[in-house]
Design an enzyme around this catalytic site. Structure first.
Site, PDB file in Angstrom:
ATOM      1  N   HIS A   1      16.269 -18.933 -19.406  1.00  0.00           N
ATOM      2  CA  HIS A   1      17.197 -17.875 -19.002  1.00  0.00           C
ATOM      3  C   HIS A   1      16.443 -16.586 -18.713  1.00  0.00           C
ATOM      4  O   HIS A   1      16.693 -15.898 -17.701  1.00  0.00           O
ATOM      5  CB  HIS A   1      18.237 -17.659 -20.111  1.00  0.00           C
ATOM      6  CG  HIS A   1      19.250 -16.608 -19.757  1.00  0.00           C
ATOM      7  ND1 HIS A   1      19.072 -15.265 -20.072  1.00  0.00           N
ATOM      8  CD2 HIS A   1      20.442 -16.689 -19.117  1.00  0.00           C
ATOM      9  CE1 HIS A   1      20.108 -14.582 -19.647  1.00  0.00           C
ATOM     10  NE2 HIS A   1      20.966 -15.423 -19.066  1.00  0.00           N
ATOM     11  N   GLU A   2      15.494 -16.262 -19.594  1.00  0.00           N
ATOM     12  CA  GLU A   2      14.758 -15.021 -19.411  1.00  0.00           C
ATOM     13  C   GLU A   2      13.858 -15.079 -18.177  1.00  0.00           C
ATOM     14  O   GLU A   2      13.633 -14.056 -17.520  1.00  0.00           O
ATOM     15  CB  GLU A   2      13.911 -14.738 -20.661  1.00  0.00           C
ATOM     16  CG  GLU A   2      14.735 -14.452 -21.908  1.00  0.00           C
ATOM     17  CD  GLU A   2      15.619 -13.213 -21.741  1.00  0.00           C
ATOM     18  OE1 GLU A   2      15.197 -12.254 -21.071  1.00  0.00           O
ATOM     19  OE2 GLU A   2      16.751 -13.209 -22.272  1.00  0.00           O
ATOM     20  N   LEU A   3      13.325 -16.266 -17.863  1.00  0.00           N
ATOM     21  CA  LEU A   3      12.460 -16.383 -16.688  1.00  0.00           C
ATOM     22  C   LEU A   3      13.254 -16.405 -15.396  1.00  0.00           C
ATOM     23  O   LEU A   3      12.813 -15.866 -14.365  1.00  0.00           O
ATOM     24  CB  LEU A   3      11.606 -17.659 -16.783  1.00  0.00           C
ATOM     25  CG  LEU A   3      10.472 -17.645 -17.806  1.00  0.00           C
ATOM     26  CD1 LEU A   3       9.779 -19.006 -17.829  1.00  0.00           C
ATOM     27  CD2 LEU A   3       9.453 -16.560 -17.476  1.00  0.00           C
TER      28      LEU A   3
ATOM     29  N   ALA B   1       3.198 -41.941  -5.254  1.00  0.00           N
ATOM     30  CA  ALA B   1       2.373 -42.872  -4.483  1.00  0.00           C
ATOM     31  C   ALA B   1       2.567 -42.658  -2.988  1.00  0.00           C
ATOM     32  O   ALA B   1       1.602 -42.693  -2.204  1.00  0.00           O
ATOM     33  CB  ALA B   1       2.715 -44.301  -4.873  1.00  0.00           C
TER      34      ALA B   1
ATOM     35  N   GLY C   1       5.751 -34.391 -13.001  1.00  0.00           N
ATOM     36  CA  GLY C   1       6.413 -35.645 -12.612  1.00  0.00           C
ATOM     37  C   GLY C   1       5.961 -36.826 -13.441  1.00  0.00           C
ATOM     38  O   GLY C   1       6.791 -37.574 -14.003  1.00  0.00           O
TER      39      GLY C   1
END
Length: 450
Positions: free
Chosen positions: A244-246, A356, A415
């Protein structure tokens, strides 16, 4: 009446051992009481018959010698042999062939008020019975042939190996109960630990039942699970607050960039700021997704099959590869049964397949191989690959391979971390190796249901 309960495992083992030993000892002491080869009281009906006969004999006006002769004449009629001794234990008249038997029995049973009987081989000897006459008295012993074999439990006593087997059979129920009492709480604790390993952080009141040692262990285990839940909840709150802060200054930054573009027009600097802002927002989203995957995902597990989880995703990946001028093929996918979180597993394979496609030169292959109790999935490409020294690190959050550090390659480095977390939550393993074409081959091993 309620029997006292022993809560200590130590006490249960000790009590079971001594109780088993007590039963065996009582059995060994009780069985000889039914052994005709031991000294016993004469059965009441037989004793009464002999006593009546002795009373009738005593009422006859005959000498002691005549009474003895009369009894010997009638012994065939009653299928027994009679032997007589005086007060000193010396034989009267004809001695018996088994003189040692009579001597032994007479030394054991000498009170005519309490006659006994005992089996010697095939002869049952009983007595003494008092024969009285005006000119004296004598002790009578009766001997009859014993045709019945001893009871089976007496024959067992004569064979140590069979006696050992019977003792084991007697003690087996108690030992089985002891084994059950010991292993049941241990199994509950094992099952609870397996749940924790799957990410199911739930306390179990059943762990606090049973022997006191396991009660204390179960209480400590539940306390540990509660502490882990508190720690993870705190971590989630922290990440949520950070997100939230970011996002607030990130949103203001993107708005400021848009205003600058509107006033000053497009420029390389502003485009770079916008690109980095988008990448930062994507990184925050993926970081929160990774955090959510690591907790509470077990509540959404269900029985499903491999085709339902991955077929549509593979078709989409095939289309994406074609749009990028590449080819994706998959082989061997069948509806194997899985107990899984479908969204997590789909996301796991999708991340690997898209990674890939991104780095492949021309082709990507996905092979499914069902082995006993597990499913092995190989995702291989013909791209530049990953150095052997860095293959174990590509599953770490934010890790980027040295050959692909250029920001133009895109990605946040999360990922494969998300994939590794999803596979691990399904009790699986993920590894990286070199493919046959020199590219990267990622292998996921997952347990099959049943």
């Amino acid at each position: 009446m309620n029997l006292p309960r022993i809560s200590s495992l130590y006490g249960r083992i000790f009590a079971t051992f001594w109780f088993t030993l007590l039963i065996v000892v009582i059995g060994l002491l009780a069985v000889p009481q039914f052994d005709p080869r031991s000294e016993h009281n004469i059965p009441r009906e037989h004793f009464n018959d002999v006593q009546k006969a002795m009373k009738r004999m005593s009422s006859l006006p005959l000498s002691l010698e005549d009474k003895i002769a009369l009894i010997r004449q009638r012994q065939r009629e009653f299928s027994f042999k009679a032997y007589f001794t005086d007060d000193e234990g010396e034989s009267i008249g004809k001695g018996i062939p088994q003189s040692r038997i009579l001597s032994n029995f007479a030394s054991l049973s000498y009170d005519p008020s309490e006659p006994q009987q005992k089996l010697y081989g095939h002869w049952m000897v009983s007595g003494p019975f008092l024969v009285q006459a005006d000119d004296g008295s004598a002790y009578m012993y009766l001997s009859r042939r014993w045709q019945r074999p001893p009871p089976w439990f007496l024959r067992i006593l004569d064979k140590p190996f069979q006696l050992l087997l019977v003792t084991m059979l007697i003690s087996t129920p108690l030992l089985l109960w002891l084994a059950w009492a010991v292993t049941q709480p241990a199994r509950r604790l094992q099952q609870a630990a397996e749940k924790v390993s799957r990410g199911e952080l739930e306390t179990d009141p059943k762990l606090e039942k049973g022997p006191s040692e396991f009660v204390n262990t179960g209480r400590s285990f539940n306390h540990m699970v509660s502490s882990l839940n508190q720690m993870i909840s705190g971590q989630q709150r922290l990440l949520s607050d950070i997100s939230h802060e970011l996002r607030s200054p990130l949103t203001r930054l993107r708005m400021a960039t848009a205003l600058a573009v509107r006033k000053q027009g497009e420029s390389n600097e502003l485009s770079r700021i916008e690109t980095e802002a988008e990448r930062l927002e994507q990184m925050i989203a993926e970081l929160l997704e990774l955090s959510r995957m690591q907790v509470n995902s077990h509540s959404e597990y269900e029985l499903t099959d491999a085709e339902s989880v991955w077929l549509e995703m593979l078709k989409d990946a095939e289309f994406e590869a074609e749009q990028n001028g590449k080819r994706l093929q998959w082989h061997g996918l069948k509806p194997w049964s899985l107990h899984a979180h479908p969204a997590l597993l789909c996301s796991a394979l999708e991340n690997v397949a898209r990674n890939a496609i991104k780095y492949a030169n021309q082709s990507v292959t996905v092979n499914f191989d069902a082995q006993p109790q597990q499913l092995v999935i190989h995702v291989c490409d013909d791209g530049p690959g990953v150095p052997a020294s860095e293959r174990d690190d590509i599953f770490r959050p934010f890790y980027r391979v040295s050959t692909a550090r250029d920001r133009d390659s895109g990605g946040t480095g999360l990922g494969l971390s998300i994939t590794e977390s999803a596979v691990r939550q399904h009790n699986g393993v993920i590894t990286a190796s070199e493919s046959e074409s020199g590219g990267l081959c990622v292998t996921m091993t997952l347990p099959l249901n049943g």
